[in-house]
Design a protein around this motif. Structure first.
Motif, PDB file in Angstrom:
ATOM      1  N   PRO A  10     -34.072  35.875 107.934  1.00  0.00           N
ATOM      2  CA  PRO A  10     -33.561  36.991 107.121  1.00  0.00           C
ATOM      3  C   PRO A  10     -33.804  36.796 105.623  1.00  0.00           C
ATOM      4  N   LEU A  11     -33.707  35.554 105.138  1.00  0.00           N
ATOM      5  CA  LEU A  11     -33.964  35.292 103.727  1.00  0.00           C
ATOM      6  C   LEU A  11     -35.412  35.605 103.384  1.00  0.00           C
ATOM      7  N   LEU A  12     -36.343  35.172 104.209  1.00  0.00           N
ATOM      8  CA  LEU A  12     -37.760  35.450 103.953  1.00  0.00           C
ATOM      9  C   LEU A  12     -38.041  36.948 103.967  1.00  0.00           C
ATOM     10  N   HIS A  13     -37.429  37.677 104.892  1.00  0.00           N
ATOM     11  CA  HIS A  13     -37.605  39.135 104.939  1.00  0.00           C
ATOM     12  C   HIS A  13     -37.032  39.792 103.683  1.00  0.00           C
ATOM     13  N   GLU A  14     -35.892  39.315 103.228  1.00  0.00           N
ATOM     14  CA  GLU A  14     -35.270  39.874 102.021  1.00  0.00           C
ATOM     15  C   GLU A  14     -36.198  39.695 100.810  1.00  0.00           C
ATOM     16  N   LEU A  44     -32.763  28.141  96.727  1.00  0.00           N
ATOM     17  CA  LEU A  44     -33.925  28.378  97.579  1.00  0.00           C
ATOM     18  C   LEU A  44     -34.444  29.798  97.403  1.00  0.00           C
ATOM     19  N   GLU A  45     -33.543  30.769  97.357  1.00  0.00           N
ATOM     20  CA  GLU A  45     -33.962  32.164  97.182  1.00  0.00           C
ATOM     21  C   GLU A  45     -34.714  32.354  95.868  1.00  0.00           C
ATOM     22  N   GLN A  46     -34.217  31.777  94.783  1.00  0.00           N
ATOM     23  CA  GLN A  46     -34.893  31.931  93.492  1.00  0.00           C
ATOM     24  C   GLN A  46     -36.272  31.298  93.511  1.00  0.00           C
ATOM     25  N   ALA A  47     -36.391  30.133  94.124  1.00  0.00           N
ATOM     26  CA  ALA A  47     -37.699  29.486  94.234  1.00  0.00           C
ATOM     27  C   ALA A  47     -38.662  30.361  95.022  1.00  0.00           C
ATOM     28  N   LEU A  48     -38.198  30.926  96.145  1.00  0.00           N
ATOM     29  CA  LEU A  48     -39.054  31.784  96.962  1.00  0.00           C
ATOM     30  C   LEU A  48     -39.432  33.067  96.231  1.00  0.00           C
ATOM     31  N   THR A 137     -54.065  30.623  97.610  1.00  0.00           N
ATOM     32  CA  THR A 137     -53.148  29.540  97.267  1.00  0.00           C
ATOM     33  C   THR A 137     -52.057  29.437  98.324  1.00  0.00           C
ATOM     34  N   ARG A 138     -51.647  28.202  98.604  1.00  0.00           N
ATOM     35  CA  ARG A 138     -50.481  27.953  99.452  1.00  0.00           C
ATOM     36  C   ARG A 138     -49.574  26.994  98.705  1.00  0.00           C
ATOM     37  N   VAL A 139     -48.328  27.421  98.497  1.00  0.00           N
ATOM     38  CA  VAL A 139     -47.323  26.546  97.911  1.00  0.00           C
ATOM     39  C   VAL A 139     -46.293  26.277  99.000  1.00  0.00           C
ATOM     40  N   ARG A 140     -46.042  25.001  99.235  1.00  0.00           N
ATOM     41  CA  ARG A 140     -45.151  24.586 100.311  1.00  0.00           C
ATOM     42  C   ARG A 140     -43.949  23.856  99.718  1.00  0.00           C
ATOM     43  N   ILE A 141     -42.769  24.275 100.135  1.00  0.00           N
ATOM     44  CA  ILE A 141     -41.546  23.553  99.813  1.00  0.00           C
ATOM     45  C   ILE A 141     -41.200  22.732 101.050  1.00  0.00           C
ATOM     46  N   VAL A 142     -41.203  21.419 100.901  1.00  0.00           N
ATOM     47  CA  VAL A 142     -40.881  20.526 102.013  1.00  0.00           C
ATOM     48  C   VAL A 142     -39.464  20.017 101.784  1.00  0.00           C
ATOM     49  N   LEU A 143     -38.575  20.415 102.662  1.00  0.00           N
ATOM     50  CA  LEU A 143     -37.170  20.027 102.565  1.00  0.00           C
ATOM     51  C   LEU A 143     -36.959  18.818 103.469  1.00  0.00           C
ATOM     52  N   GLU A 144     -36.947  17.646 102.858  1.00  0.00           N
ATOM     53  CA  GLU A 144     -36.901  16.403 103.629  1.00  0.00           C
ATOM     54  C   GLU A 144     -35.512  16.059 104.130  1.00  0.00           C
TER      55      GLU A 144
END
Length: 155
Positions: A10-14, A44-48, A137-144
């Protein structure tokens, strides 16, 4: 930052619904339903949003994809585009404050990606960048350290 369970689809859709891509550019979401991470939702939302807006701005044709998936004990959240891409020189500085690239337009202040770079470590993650001129471009956030919870299938 305060962490809470966040369902990623849902966050990605928003975020995707709020993007304003160029005419003819599609915005897609790819995420397994029920994928949940425990993070600060606002950060996370602001980064996306910053990543999505940047991708939409620099993708004159093709598509922008917001994607999330679990991988072992990590979660990968990606924004990928078929846009103009970045040179190696631009990639070295793209996360610097006030940097807007050599062939970039005059819009913005050059802070969006700097904010992403500064905020993602507070989520227990890191940022990875893959790009090539003319190839997107691909930017990846890796949440370890994210705690991953996926819904169990109903039998």
């Amino acid at each position: 930052p305060r962490a809470e369970p966040v369902e990623l689809e849902p966050l990605l859709h928003e975020v995707a619904d709020d993007l304003r891509p160029h005419d003819g550019v599609t915005v897609d979401v790819e995420c397994e339903p029920g994928l949940v991470v425990t993070v600060n939702r606002d950060v996370l939302e602001q980064a996306l949003r910053n990543l999505g807006e940047n991708a939409a701005k620099h993708t004159p044709a093709g598509r922008v994809v917001l994607r999330a998936f679990g991988a072992d004990k990590t979660v990968h959240v990606e924004v990928e585009d078929t846009g103009v891409g970045m040179s190696a020189e631009t990639q070295q500085h793209v996360f610097d404050r006030f940097y807007r690239g050599q062939d970039r337009d005059a819009e913005g202040f050059g802070l969006g990606l700097a904010i992403v770079r500064q905020s993602v470590p507070t989520l227990g993650g890191r940022v990875e960048l893959d790009s090539a001129p003319g190839e997107g471009t691909r930017v990846r956030i890796v949440l370890e350290r994210a705690r991953v919870r996926a819904e169990a299938p109903v039998a």
